[in-house]
Design an enzyme around this catalytic site. Structure first.
Site, PDB file in Angstrom:
ATOM      1  NE  ARG A 199       9.840  -8.225 -14.191  1.00 28.29           N
ATOM      2  CZ  ARG A 199      11.039  -8.511 -13.670  1.00 28.29           C
ATOM      3  NH1 ARG A 199      11.738  -9.548 -14.111  1.00 28.29           N
ATOM      4  NH2 ARG A 199      11.549  -7.754 -12.715  1.00 28.29           N
ATOM      5  CE  LYS A 214      10.165  -8.464  -9.270  1.00 28.61           C
ATOM      6  NZ  LYS A 214      11.022  -9.615  -8.911  1.00 28.61           N
TER       7      LYS A 214
END
Length: 395
Positions: free
Chosen positions: A151, A245
């Site tokens: 991620r 993120k």
């Protein structure tokens, strides 16, 4: 548990602006910086406010006293600045200890907190051009490191940050940083930045991207007690930013502060279509009246690694007939508040039961059995799960 009506103070009513500005809705406050005339009006209001309010409160007096104390600012050498920084570090206590840091700026690992710094002209500092991720350290293993790292690399690509090293090298650096720390219980947090170079908006002047990692030793146990949440009045991030993120966490911080100001733990975001989205740094899940574990989809929010793992582990609760099913789907606020159970899921809290949302008691007002079982499943997975989720650290 009795249901008490709760008056929520939205972020637009907090005290960071004079009461003169309370009549402005949040959207106008957020957009005023883009409108020259609005800026002029705001400056005029601020000027008139300061001239018409000569009364000083105690905090203003304290600030003026401190200002007089620092009227003669010393010019420090490097060693003097480091010594003052060391003194400052020892002047307060933290629940967390920072025990090792890697920086690609100096190309190594340090265990001295005084050296755990980054350049001010790093674009992650002054422009928010950076991404980050984390992984828990449990019994000398990094939990879901590869899932978090994947991620992390996706977020870097979406933020248009070039990698300073290939993915395997980054992985090796992260493991070595934990190894140098000797930490066996805690967390590893790491950042990728556009890098230092200047104070411009564009990252075109950055020398090269920067990788930072820090090992945090946190002795606090995971809290199993039920908590209260509220509905956030802070605008949530647009989907293209929410799924990345990044270090741009101002909406998340304001949402958390709004909750605390209303005697709650966190605030829950609801999207423009009226569906439940997420918390400020965790996902949300429910146990429906039909005994299904239901979690909002990840198309408009961050895909939590812990949340995705929880969905997998929850299948065992179906086999034990503690649940009838596990699914992802849209959840309205009304459906969420009428659920048998509500819980927050994230790497920092693992699973935290919610017993009240706004003025609505969830279920019977107690921590639910599914939330308790799911927390135990994840903790067991962290301590003895398969090699796909547990990376051993060579100390």
């Amino acid at each position: 548990m009795a249901s008490a009506v709760t008056k929520i103070n939205p972020i637009s009513k907090t005290s960071f602006l004079p009461s003169t500005f309370d009549s402005f809705p949040v959207s106008k406050k957020f957009s005023s910086a883009r409108n020259g005339s609005s800026n002029s009006q705001l400056r005029t209001l601020r000027t008139s406010y300061s001239r018409s309010n000569p009364i000083k409160n105690s905090s203003q007096t304290s600030l003026e006293t401190e200002s007089r104390q620092f009227s003669d600012v010393p010019l420090l050498s490097c060693s003097e600045a480091i010594e003052r920084l060391r003194t400052f570090r020892t002047s307060y206590e933290s629940k967390q200890q920072y025990i090792a840091m890697y920086s690609s700026i100096y190309g190594g690992i340090t265990t001295d907190p005084m050296a755990m710094v980054i350049p001010m002209d790093d674009h992650m500092v002054h422009r928010g051009h950076g991404v980050f991720d984390t992984a828990a350290i449990m019994d000398g293993h990094l939990y879901e490191l590869d899932q978090h790292l994947a991620r992390f690399l996706r977020s870097a690509a979406m933020a248009k940050i070039k990698l300073p090293f290939d993915g395997e090298t980054i992985r090796r650096i992260l493991i070595q940083t934990v190894s140098a720390s000797k930490c066996r219980h805690g967390s590893l947090r790491y950042w990728l930045s556009a890098g230092p170079g200047d104070f411009q908006l564009s990252s075109s002047g950055c020398y090269k991207s920067s990788l930072y990692a820090i090992v945090i030793q946190d002795k606090l146990p995971y809290d199993r007690r039920g908590i209260k949440v509220i509905t956030s009045s802070v605008p949530m991030k647009a989907p293209e930013f929410a799924v990345t993120k990044s270090v741009n966490y101002l909406p998340n911080v304001l949402s958390k502060m709004e909750a605390e100001e209303n005697d709650a733990n966190v605030a829950i975001w609801v999207d423009d279509d009226g569906y439940i989205a997420e918390g400020p740094n965790m996902n949300v899940a429910f146990v429906t009246k039909d005994k299904e574990l239901l979690m909002p989809g990840f198309d408009k929010i961050l895909a939590g690694c812990t949340a995705k793992r929880a969905l997998v582990l929850a299948e065992s609760l179906v086999n034990e007939q503690k649940l009838q099913g596990v699914r992802i789907g849209d959840v309205t606020v009304e459906e969420g508040k009428k659920a048998d159970e509500m819980m927050l899921v994230g790497s920092g809290i693992i699973v935290r039961p919610v017993v009240q949302w706004d003025n609505q008691v969830i279920g019977d007002g107690n921590e639910g059995p599914v939330a308790k079982a799911l927390l135990n499943l994840i903790l067991d997975d962290m301590k003895g799960g398969p090699a796909t989720v547990r990376v051993p650290v060579p100390y």
